[in-house]
Scaffold this motif. Structure first.
Motif, PDB file in Angstrom:
ATOM      1  N   ASP A 178      36.929  31.307  47.651  1.00 35.08           N
ATOM      2  CA  ASP A 178      36.851  32.077  48.889  1.00 35.08           C
ATOM      3  C   ASP A 178      37.562  33.419  48.708  1.00 35.08           C
ATOM      4  O   ASP A 178      38.777  33.462  48.504  1.00 35.08           O
ATOM      5  CB  ASP A 178      37.508  31.303  50.041  1.00 35.08           C
ATOM      6  N   TRP A 179      36.802  34.515  48.770  1.00 32.68           N
ATOM      7  CA  TRP A 179      37.377  35.854  48.671  1.00 32.68           C
ATOM      8  C   TRP A 179      37.760  36.423  50.033  1.00 32.68           C
ATOM      9  O   TRP A 179      38.364  37.498  50.107  1.00 32.68           O
ATOM     10  CB  TRP A 179      36.378  36.806  48.020  1.00 32.68           C
ATOM     11  N   GLU A 180      37.385  35.744  51.103  1.00 33.05           N
ATOM     12  CA  GLU A 180      37.555  36.328  52.428  1.00 33.05           C
ATOM     13  C   GLU A 180      39.014  36.413  52.873  1.00 33.05           C
ATOM     14  O   GLU A 180      39.336  37.096  53.845  1.00 33.05           O
ATOM     15  CB  GLU A 180      36.749  35.542  53.461  1.00 33.05           C
ATOM     16  N   GLY A 181      39.897  35.738  52.165  1.00 32.30           N
ATOM     17  CA  GLY A 181      41.310  35.801  52.525  1.00 32.30           C
ATOM     18  C   GLY A 181      42.026  37.017  51.958  1.00 32.30           C
ATOM     19  O   GLY A 181      43.162  37.306  52.340  1.00 32.30           O
TER      20      GLY A 181
ATOM     21  N   ILE B 190      31.689  48.924  41.966  1.00 29.26           N
ATOM     22  CA  ILE B 190      32.480  47.730  42.292  1.00 29.26           C
ATOM     23  C   ILE B 190      32.472  47.487  43.797  1.00 29.26           C
ATOM     24  O   ILE B 190      32.358  46.342  44.257  1.00 29.26           O
ATOM     25  CB  ILE B 190      33.918  47.874  41.762  1.00 29.26           C
ATOM     26  N   ALA B 191      32.566  48.552  44.567  1.00 30.98           N
ATOM     27  CA  ALA B 191      32.503  48.408  46.020  1.00 30.98           C
ATOM     28  C   ALA B 191      31.183  47.780  46.446  1.00 30.98           C
ATOM     29  O   ALA B 191      31.142  46.904  47.321  1.00 30.98           O
ATOM     30  CB  ALA B 191      32.679  49.770  46.688  1.00 30.98           C
ATOM     31  N   GLN B 192      30.087  48.213  45.828  1.00 30.59           N
ATOM     32  CA  GLN B 192      28.765  47.689  46.173  1.00 30.59           C
ATOM     33  C   GLN B 192      28.616  46.220  45.775  1.00 30.59           C
ATOM     34  O   GLN B 192      27.953  45.439  46.462  1.00 30.59           O
ATOM     35  CB  GLN B 192      27.690  48.517  45.470  1.00 30.59           C
ATOM     36  N   MET B 193      29.238  45.826  44.668  1.00 28.13           N
ATOM     37  CA  MET B 193      29.049  44.483  44.120  1.00 28.13           C
ATOM     38  C   MET B 193      30.095  43.480  44.592  1.00 28.13           C
ATOM     39  O   MET B 193      29.911  42.268  44.425  1.00 28.13           O
ATOM     40  CB  MET B 193      29.091  44.551  42.590  1.00 28.13           C
ATOM     41  N   ALA B 194      31.182  43.923  45.155  1.00 26.69           N
ATOM     42  CA  ALA B 194      32.291  43.042  45.501  1.00 26.69           C
ATOM     43  C   ALA B 194      31.858  41.921  46.444  1.00 26.69           C
ATOM     44  O   ALA B 194      31.015  42.131  47.317  1.00 26.69           O
ATOM     45  CB  ALA B 194      33.422  43.844  46.131  1.00 26.69           C
ATOM     46  N   PRO B 195      32.446  40.729  46.298  1.00 30.38           N
ATOM     47  CA  PRO B 195      32.016  39.561  47.077  1.00 30.38           C
ATOM     48  C   PRO B 195      32.600  39.481  48.482  1.00 30.38           C
ATOM     49  O   PRO B 195      32.370  38.499  49.182  1.00 30.38           O
ATOM     50  CB  PRO B 195      32.503  38.383  46.219  1.00 30.38           C
ATOM     51  N   SER B 196      33.364  40.482  48.886  1.00 31.07           N
ATOM     52  CA  SER B 196      33.954  40.484  50.224  1.00 31.07           C
ATOM     53  C   SER B 196      34.075  41.916  50.713  1.00 31.07           C
ATOM     54  O   SER B 196      34.414  42.814  49.943  1.00 31.07           O
ATOM     55  CB  SER B 196      35.340  39.827  50.202  1.00 31.07           C
ATOM     56  N   SER B 197      33.812  42.125  51.988  1.00 34.82           N
ATOM     57  CA  SER B 197      33.925  43.480  52.544  1.00 34.82           C
ATOM     58  C   SER B 197      35.361  43.973  52.488  1.00 34.82           C
ATOM     59  O   SER B 197      35.607  45.185  52.435  1.00 34.82           O
ATOM     60  CB  SER B 197      33.419  43.501  53.986  1.00 34.82           C
ATOM     61  N   TYR B 198      36.314  43.057  52.480  1.00 38.54           N
ATOM     62  CA  TYR B 198      37.715  43.468  52.387  1.00 38.54           C
ATOM     63  C   TYR B 198      38.012  44.103  51.034  1.00 38.54           C
ATOM     64  O   TYR B 198      38.844  45.004  50.934  1.00 38.54           O
ATOM     65  CB  TYR B 198      38.637  42.259  52.621  1.00 38.54           C
ATOM     66  N   ILE B 199      37.326  43.632  49.998  1.00 43.33           N
ATOM     67  CA  ILE B 199      37.466  44.237  48.671  1.00 43.33           C
ATOM     68  C   ILE B 199      36.641  45.519  48.609  1.00 43.33           C
ATOM     69  O   ILE B 199      37.099  46.550  48.099  1.00 43.33           O
ATOM     70  CB  ILE B 199      37.010  43.252  47.574  1.00 43.33           C
ATOM     71  N   THR B 200      35.438  45.465  49.140  1.00 36.69           N
ATOM     72  CA  THR B 200      34.543  46.627  49.146  1.00 36.69           C
ATOM     73  C   THR B 200      35.229  47.859  49.720  1.00 36.69           C
ATOM     74  O   THR B 200      35.181  48.952  49.138  1.00 36.69           O
ATOM     75  CB  THR B 200      33.274  46.310  49.949  1.00 36.69           C
ATOM     76  N   ASN B 201      35.881  47.705  50.860  1.00 39.76           N
ATOM     77  CA  ASN B 201      36.521  48.854  51.515  1.00 39.76           C
ATOM     78  C   ASN B 201      37.557  49.508  50.617  1.00 39.76           C
ATOM     79  O   ASN B 201      37.643  50.745  50.539  1.00 39.76           O
ATOM     80  CB  ASN B 201      37.170  48.421  52.824  1.00 39.76           C
TER      81      ASN B 201
ATOM     82  N   ALA C  54      47.270  43.472  44.001  1.00 37.94           N
ATOM     83  CA  ALA C  54      46.984  42.484  45.043  1.00 37.94           C
ATOM     84  C   ALA C  54      45.751  41.650  44.709  1.00 37.94           C
ATOM     85  O   ALA C  54      45.732  40.435  44.930  1.00 37.94           O
ATOM     86  CB  ALA C  54      46.795  43.196  46.384  1.00 37.94           C
ATOM     87  N   LEU C  55      44.711  42.293  44.166  1.00 41.81           N
ATOM     88  CA  LEU C  55      43.485  41.559  43.848  1.00 41.81           C
ATOM     89  C   LEU C  55      43.699  40.600  42.685  1.00 41.81           C
ATOM     90  O   LEU C  55      43.219  39.457  42.710  1.00 41.81           O
ATOM     91  CB  LEU C  55      42.356  42.552  43.528  1.00 41.81           C
ATOM     92  N   VAL C  56      44.437  41.029  41.684  1.00 40.37           N
ATOM     93  CA  VAL C  56      44.752  40.139  40.559  1.00 40.37           C
ATOM     94  C   VAL C  56      45.572  38.952  41.042  1.00 40.37           C
ATOM     95  O   VAL C  56      45.291  37.794  40.694  1.00 40.37           O
ATOM     96  CB  VAL C  56      45.492  40.912  39.446  1.00 40.37           C
ATOM     97  N   GLN C  57      46.586  39.202  41.840  1.00 40.51           N
ATOM     98  CA  GLN C  57      47.428  38.113  42.340  1.00 40.51           C
ATOM     99  C   GLN C  57      46.623  37.124  43.180  1.00 40.51           C
ATOM    100  O   GLN C  57      46.788  35.903  43.049  1.00 40.51           O
ATOM    101  CB  GLN C  57      48.584  38.681  43.153  1.00 40.51           C
ATOM    102  N   TYR C  58      45.762  37.665  44.043  1.00 40.86           N
ATOM    103  CA  TYR C  58      44.950  36.798  44.890  1.00 40.86           C
ATOM    104  C   TYR C  58      44.074  35.877  44.040  1.00 40.86           C
ATOM    105  O   TYR C  58      43.971  34.664  44.297  1.00 40.86           O
ATOM    106  CB  TYR C  58      44.076  37.646  45.820  1.00 40.86           C
TER     107      TYR C  58
END
Length: 267
Positions: free
Chosen positions: A21-24, A92-103, A223-227
């Motif tokens: 789950d990437w949504e967190g 990467i923004a276009q391909m990211a699995p969550s809008s939180y990452i995309t932004n 933050a993304l690596v840690q998550y």
């Protein structure tokens, strides 16, 4: 079965860089579009005022001629690399699995454009004030980027990372390898050389890019690596493998550009 759906299945859903789950995930600076615009508008006003102040003193005309030549060869062509970082950020923004990452990656993409625009402006301003039209000649800058031996290792690193399509690998290569090297060279070493040549304007510009844009990118990366690693510890080894694979090319690029920078007056 449309080709675009196949692309997403191959390079996002089937990427090795995945968790349940990437949504967190959340932006470490909690930026929204409105807040990002407000913050960067403040920085743009600061940079505009900074440039106005220095131009009022005929700053470009006062620069040593050998420093201007150095900038023409070893600094101004950097905008080609900057455009590549902008493009991979957008991918990467276009391909990211969550809008939180995309932004967060669209914000990084905009940050790269800020730096590119300032570099292009400086090229034109110096060309006009020093009567050296070649400084603002895009054909000449591109020729340097494509043919000057000092640029070729960095160019290879930059252009190879443009064709990394797996979203996780693209993130790892861009944010753990390519961008740190590029920022260390142009937000780290260039300000030092600029100050040694009485070019405080250039130094302050890149100090600001590092303090704001560079810091944001580093915080997002961490933050993304840690998550990801917290949810799937095996991803630590996978990420390390990406860094190990790309490290020789990155190291070569850094070494050759650093040697070129050593030719700067006052280095």
């Amino acid at each position: 079965d449309w080709s675009i759906n196949e692309w997403y299945r191959k390079y996002r859903e089937n990427s090795p860089f995945n968790v349940d789950d990437w949504e967190g995930y959340r932006d470490p600076q909690a930026l929204t579009y409105r807040r990002y615009i407000e913050l960067r508008h403040e920085r743009e006003v600061y940079l505009d005022n900074l440039i106005d102040e220095f131009e009022a003193r005929d700053h470009y005309r006062s620069l040593p001629s050998d420093w201007v030549r150095f900038l023409g060869r070893y600094y101004l062509p950097s905008r080609f690399a900057g455009h590549a970082l902008q493009m991979t950020g957008a991918y990467i923004a276009q391909m990211a699995p969550s809008s939180y990452i995309t932004n967060t990656f669209f914000f990084q993409t905009a940050d790269e454009m800020r730096r590119i625009q300032r570099t292009a402006y400086l090229a034109k301003a110096m060309a006009v004030d020093t009567d050296q039209a070649w400084l603002a000649d895009s054909v000449a800058a591109r020729s340097t980027w494509e043919n000057d031996p000092a640029w070729q290792p960095l160019r290879e690193l930059i252009e190879r990372h443009l064709v990394v399509y797996d979203w996780g690998e693209a993130f790892a290569v861009r944010n753990l390898v390519v961008k740190p090297v590029y920022d260390a060279l142009f937000n780290g070493l260039i300000p030092q050389l600029a100050r040694a040549n009485s070019d405080e304007l250039l130094a302050l510009l890149h100090d600001d890019f590092d303090l704001n844009d560079g810091r944001y990118s580093r915080e997002v990366t961490t933050a993304l690596v840690q998550y990801a690693v917290e949810r799937k510890p095996a991803l630590r080894d996978w990420l390390q493998q990406q860094v190990t694979t790309w490290a020789p090319l990155a190291r070569r690029a850094a070494e050759v550009m650093t040697s070129a920078f050593a030719q700067a007056p006052g280095a």
